[in-house]
Design an enzyme around this catalytic site. Structure first.
Site, PDB file in Angstrom:
ATOM      1  N   ASP A  11       0.771  -1.043   0.039  1.00  0.00           N
ATOM      2  CA  ASP A  11      -0.207  -0.044   0.063  1.00  0.00           C
ATOM      3  C   ASP A  11       0.909   1.325   0.116  1.00  0.00           C
ATOM      4  O   ASP A  11       2.312   0.903   0.161  1.00  0.00           O
ATOM      5  CB  ASP A  11      -0.744   0.236   1.144  1.00  0.00           C
ATOM      6  CG  ASP A  11      -1.848   1.092   1.479  1.00  0.00           C
ATOM      7  OD1 ASP A  11      -2.431   1.610   0.232  1.00  0.00           O
ATOM      8  OD2 ASP A  11      -2.215   1.675   2.454  1.00  0.00           O
ATOM      9  N   ASP A  13      -0.063   5.084   1.447  1.00  0.00           N
ATOM     10  CA  ASP A  13      -0.343   5.887   2.275  1.00  0.00           C
ATOM     11  C   ASP A  13      -0.355   5.159   3.763  1.00  0.00           C
ATOM     12  O   ASP A  13      -1.186   4.107   3.981  1.00  0.00           O
ATOM     13  CB  ASP A  13      -1.572   6.660   2.208  1.00  0.00           C
ATOM     14  CG  ASP A  13      -1.608   7.812   1.244  1.00  0.00           C
ATOM     15  OD1 ASP A  13      -0.620   8.424   1.004  1.00  0.00           O
ATOM     16  OD2 ASP A  13      -2.745   7.803   0.517  1.00  0.00           O
TER      17      ASP A  13
END
Length: 228
Positions: A11, A13
């Site tokens: 991922d 953020d």
């Protein structure tokens, strides 16, 4: 005997960077412009979801598709302005990305972030060339916790999701990884560790992770008994 292949899906953020403060401030500023307010509780509950999923939750049916698109684009424009020159990698993030690529392991990014933000952030961190495969908000219909983003990311690596480990920080992201059938390593950067306990492993940050840990999580997930 040759080791089984496995892939790593990051991922963005909360995993590679902590941009939550910039996202929070961009929503605050856009809310001031447009006359709405987003509570801290709502922000954290929806963190990790794409804007097209967040905005109907915030406004109900009160916005047209065009209005939602314009508002989403404005929010991301403000985000990029706030974050420019200020984005920093989280501890251990660059080192783990480089370790994965040094071992020539299949690597992808699977994020609810728009592609324009991803390109800017990866370039700022100096790791854009490490990610040949990116699946983002622009590429999926369903947002997290739906597994679509991770199913598509695994497909870009030509691997079944069971042969991949997803690295996530958000509750909805862990839910999406588990729903995809992938192993999941959670980092407690934006959420408390107890909120992420349904991941296969939770670590404080990526200084606690290496490729051996990633491989062990995939092996454990592969060997887990099937549930009915």
């Amino acid at each position: 005997m040759r080791a089984l292949a496995y892939g790593v899906i990051f991922d963005l953020d909360g995993v590679l960077v902590d941009s939550s403060a910039f996202h929070r401030e961009s929503w605050r500023l856009v809310g001031r412009e447009r006359g709405f307010e987003m509570s801290d509780e709502f922000f954290w509950r929806t963190f990790g979801m794409p804007n097209r999923q967040i905005l109907p939750m915030l406004f109900g049916n009160g916005l047209s598709e065009d209005a939602m698109l314009e508002l989403s684009e404005r929010k991301e424009e403000v985000f990029r302005s706030l974050a420019a020159g200020r984005i920093r990698a989280l501890p251990g993030a660059i080192e783990l990305v480089r370790a994965v690529t040094a071992e020539r392991l299949p690597i992808a990014l699977g994020s609810s972030t728009p592609r324009s933000n991803i390109e800017a952030i990866l370039a700022a961190l100096g790791i854009r060339s490490d990610f040949t495969q990116i699946v983002c908000a622009d590429d999926v219909v369903e947002g997290k916790p739906h597994p679509e983003v991770f199913l598509k990311a695994a497909a870009t690596l030509a691997l079944p999701p069971q042969d991949c480990v997803v690295i996530e920080d958000a509750v909805v992201g862990v839910d999406a990884a588990r729903a995809a059938g992938a192993a999941c390593l959670a980092v407690a950067t934006t959420h408390a560790a107890d909120k992420l306990r349904h991941a296969h492993r939770v670590v404080p940050d990526l200084t606690y992770a290496d490729t051996a840990l990633l491989r062990s999580l995939i092996d454990s997930n592969r060997n887990a008994p099937a549930t009915v």
